[in-house]
Scaffold this active site. Structure first.
Site, short mmCIF file in Angstrom:
data_model
loop_
_atom_site.label_atom_id
_atom_site.label_comp_id
_atom_site.label_asym_id
_atom_site.label_seq_id
_atom_site.Cartn_x
_atom_site.Cartn_y
_atom_site.Cartn_z
N TYR A 178 7.82 8.52 0.29
CA TYR A 178 8.07 7.44 1.25
C TYR A 178 9.13 6.45 0.78
O TYR A 178 9.40 5.45 1.44
CB TYR A 178 6.78 6.70 1.60
N THR A 222 0.49 10.65 -1.33
CA THR A 222 0.64 9.20 -1.48
C THR A 222 1.70 8.86 -2.52
O THR A 222 1.99 7.68 -2.74
CB THR A 222 -0.69 8.55 -1.91
N ASN A 270 0.83 -1.20 0.00
CA ASN A 270 0.00 0.00 0.00
C ASN A 270 0.86 1.25 0.00
O ASN A 270 2.01 1.24 0.45
CB ASN A 270 -0.89 0.03 1.25
N HIS A 271 0.28 2.36 -0.48
CA HIS A 271 0.88 3.67 -0.30
C HIS A 271 0.40 4.21 1.05
O HIS A 271 -0.77 4.04 1.40
CB HIS A 271 0.44 4.63 -1.41
N PRO A 272 1.27 4.86 1.82
CA PRO A 272 0.81 5.43 3.10
C PRO A 272 -0.19 6.56 2.86
O PRO A 272 0.04 7.43 2.02
CB PRO A 272 2.10 5.95 3.74
#
Length: 218
Positions: free
Chosen positions: A111, A106, A98-100
């Site tokens: 990240y 995002t 997942n993307h945070p």
């Protein structure tokens, strides 16, 4: 100069394909790694296995013996292992990250350091989400499994499912998101299977245990 670079790229691409086909012919005793599959680290594979057309592995995942990976599957870096006797159907995507959603953006630039910046240590956090496929798992066509899930031994996931939680051993799951449908066996049968540890054995030895199981000699 541009033409020389183009020819060099084509040359190295051709060399990579020759190496891939040599792997098919001389390393795997089943001759069953199809061309255009991506296998960067054959040392992590415990042959014999079957790997389909355009299936993409990585440097880290351990593939245990008698695994069958069908066409166009993608196995992400966070997948720790695929257990022996597991069967993964076409177009499965295992270990989706997942993307945070709590960051400013995002976008991967916030990240990971893949864009040349280092805003946050979330790249380490994401890599810590280990995905595990235990032994004798059957994952149906076009199924997606999120990073961090443990798919229990002897479980079945129906085609077109989306898995975002751990799957209990010897259970059947289906849907988006995947939900438990039923158990495969009785407690007595599961106890017999666990005591036998048949998945650690070669096919010839496993056949003896199979015969006992079918005849209900517990």
């Amino acid at each position: 100069m541009k033409k020389i670079c183009l020819y060099l790229k084509r040359f190295f691409f051709l060399i990579s394909k020759i190496k891939e086909n040599l792997l098919v012919l001389f390393i795997n005793p089943f001759y069953s790694i199809k061309v255009n599959s991506y296998i960067p680290n054959p040392k992590n594979i415990n042959f014999p296995v079957k790997i389909g057309y355009k299936t993409k592995l990585n440097l880290f995942t351990k593939i245990e013996k008698y695994v069958s990976l069908n066409d166009e599957c993608i196995i992400m870096n966070n997948v720790e292992k695929i257990g022996s006797y597991s069967s993964i159907s076409d177009r499965c995507y295992i270990g989706i990250e997942n993307h945070p959603m709590h960051f400013l953006s995002t976008h991967s630039g916030f990240y990971t350091n893949s864009w040349g910046f280092d805003f946050h240590n979330a790249e380490i956090d994401l890599k810590n989400k280990k995905t595990v496929i235990e032994e004798d798992v059957w994952i149906g066509y076009n199924t997606k499994v999120l990073a961090g899930c443990v798919i229990g031994r002897g479980s079945i996931i129906a085609a077109d499912s989306f898995v975002k939680t751990n799957i209990d051993p010897y259970t059947i799951w289906s849907g988006n998101p995947a939900k438990k449908v039923s158990s495969r066996f009785s407690k007595e049968q599961i106890l017999f299977l666990e005591k036998s540890e048949w998945w650690k054995k070669d096919l010839e030895e496993a056949k003896i245990i199979y015969d006992k199981f079918e005849k209900k000699i517990f």
